[in-house]
Write a protein that holds these residues in place. Structure first.
Motif: not given
Ligand code: ZN
Length: 287
Positions: A152, A191, A217, A232, A261
């Motif tokens: 990631e 993501d 994600h 976030r 997430e």
């Molecule tokens: Zn992530």
């Protein structure tokens, strides 16, 4: 692109999203209540209830697993190198016991943050090279267990303390170097929080192709962001054109779950049911 507006069958919940509201078992119960079919659990949450109990609860609930968070933190000084290797091997064993689709890898930044106790260093080039070697070593073990690894890339703001792999290109360069045959055992977890800003991302997603896109994600980027790690946003509350990124990923043939997430002091302060209700509504409208 698939139409998500009618139901939330392709919603997966990264369990960190509600980690302050309950145990993994309580999160699994809440997913059943809300018709959520998949999760991506974290190692500490699994350890807290015990791996056997966690695996049984996941099986009994009929949940799919869209990942296991997380392996990696490959950067360390030489005294901790064996510990890093063994820790990542344990992650593979746990992922296997749980029956997940892949392990999400967060590469690690500078050694003193990646593996506390390591001697401080400012050498990011050395960090890159340790990440390469660490993934290559872990992949041998993971391959024997038939457990794919998903690198990631993280937003560059995390380069020092979490991951010195910061772009989709950099993650794919690692994939090509370590797994040139594209065996299906090494790929990326994309993501939107980490990649939305990158002018090169739309060229890199086709380069990844279906076989290297192991996870997708979503959350959102808030302006202002008040905490670098734990602010976030819920999808739709920030500035990311999530559908644009999802369209690019699905154009490659990705047909898996869209995993929510959200690390957020704000959302951790609300009830589990409120968070999940909101996730479902936003999944249908803005993801
Ligand atoms: Zn992530």
């Amino acid at each position: 692109m698939r139409d998500f507006s009618a139901d939330h069958r392709w919603l997966s919940l990264n369990t960190a999203t509600v980690r302050k509201q309950g145990s993994l078992l309580e999160i699994i119960e809440a997913c059943a209540r809300h018709g959520i079919r998949a999760i991506d659990p974290w190692r500490d949450q699994v350890a807290a209830v015990g791996i056997d109990r966690a695996a049984r609860a996941i099986r009994d609930a009929g949940l799919d697993l869209t990942g296991y968070c997380r392996g990696g933190m490959f950067v360390a000084d030489s005294a901790l190198r064996t510990e890093v290797r063994d820790d990542n091997r344990r992650a593979v064993d746990e992922a296997k016991a749980l029956g997940t689709s892949c392990i999400v890898l967060v590469a690690g930044g500078l050694p003193q943050f990646s593996r506390p106790g390591s001697a401080p260093s400012k050498n990011i080039e050395m960090a890159w090279s340790q990440v390469h070697d660490g993934i290559a070593e872990m992949l041998e073990y993971a391959r024997a267990a038939n457990m794919p690894l998903a690198i990631e890339p993280l937003h560059p703001a995390y380069a020092a303390d979490r991951a010195c792999v910061n772009t989709t290109k950099q993650a794919l360069d690692l994939c090509d170097a370590i797994d040139p045959a594209r065996s299906g055992m090494l790929g990326v977890a994309l993501d939107v929080y980490h990649i939305w800003w990158d002018p090169d991302v739309m060229a890199q997603i086709p380069r990844a192709g279906k076989d290297r896109i192991l996870a997708f994600h979503v959350c959102d980027w808030l302006v202002p962001t008040r905490d670098m790690l734990n602010d976030r946003g819920m999808m739709g509350d920030g500035v990311i054109d999530i559908k644009r990124v999802r369209a690019a990923v699905e154009a490659q043939g990705y047909a898996g779950y869209s995993e929510i997430e959200i690390f957020s002091n704000d959302w951790w302060g609300r009830s589990m049911d409120e968070v999940l209700r909101t996730c479902i509504e936003r999944h249908k409208t803005v993801v």
